[in-house]
Design a protein around this motif. Structure first.
Motif: not given
Length: 132
Positions: A89-115
């Motif tokens: 899940i983390r691997q695929e999420l990072s591939a989709i978002s191009n963001w390496p860390t968790v948590p990842q917040l998405f609003v309206d389909g767009e990555l807001i960012g991490g903590c």
């Protein structure tokens, strides 16, 4: 989302008690990737979705806990996905978002960012505006 429509989150763990399904084999070029597909669908179907370690009721790291606290303080309804039960899940999420860390917040389909980004936006009032 109506209660009769199947949720794409059915394939993602919503708590540590619900492990992700294990595909028979990794998807190769041209084949469907069930985990990536479920993540993409979940992001598209939920106005606010948080991919985190643990659950909102029991965050498994301080960064996830701080992000959840900011959303809860703003009284924002959000979907949450626990990335811990299956490392894919983390691997695929990072591939989709191009963001390496968790948590990842998405609003309206767009990555807001991490903590850190979420907390900066929360403190400045930008997060409340983005969630409207």
């Amino acid at each position: 989302m109506s209660s009769t429509e199947p949720s794409p989150l059915r394939d993602l763990p919503m708590s540590a008690n619900q492990p992700a399904p294990v595909p028979d084999a990794p998807a190769s070029a041209g084949e469907s990737n069930p985990i990536r597909d479920a993540i993409t669908e979940a992001i598209a179907e939920h106005k606010v979705i948080l991919f985190m370690k643990g659950t909102p009721e029991a965050p498994a790291c301080g960064f996830s806990a701080r992000t959840v606290a900011a959303l809860q303080d703003l009284e924002t309804p959000f979907a949450a996905v626990d990335i811990l039960p299956d490392p894919r899940i983390r691997q695929e999420l990072s591939a989709i978002s191009n963001w390496p860390t968790v948590p990842q917040l998405f609003v309206d389909g767009e990555l807001i960012g991490g903590c850190d980004i979420v907390m900066e936006m929360y403190e400045s009032g930008e997060l409340a505006e983005a969630l409207v």
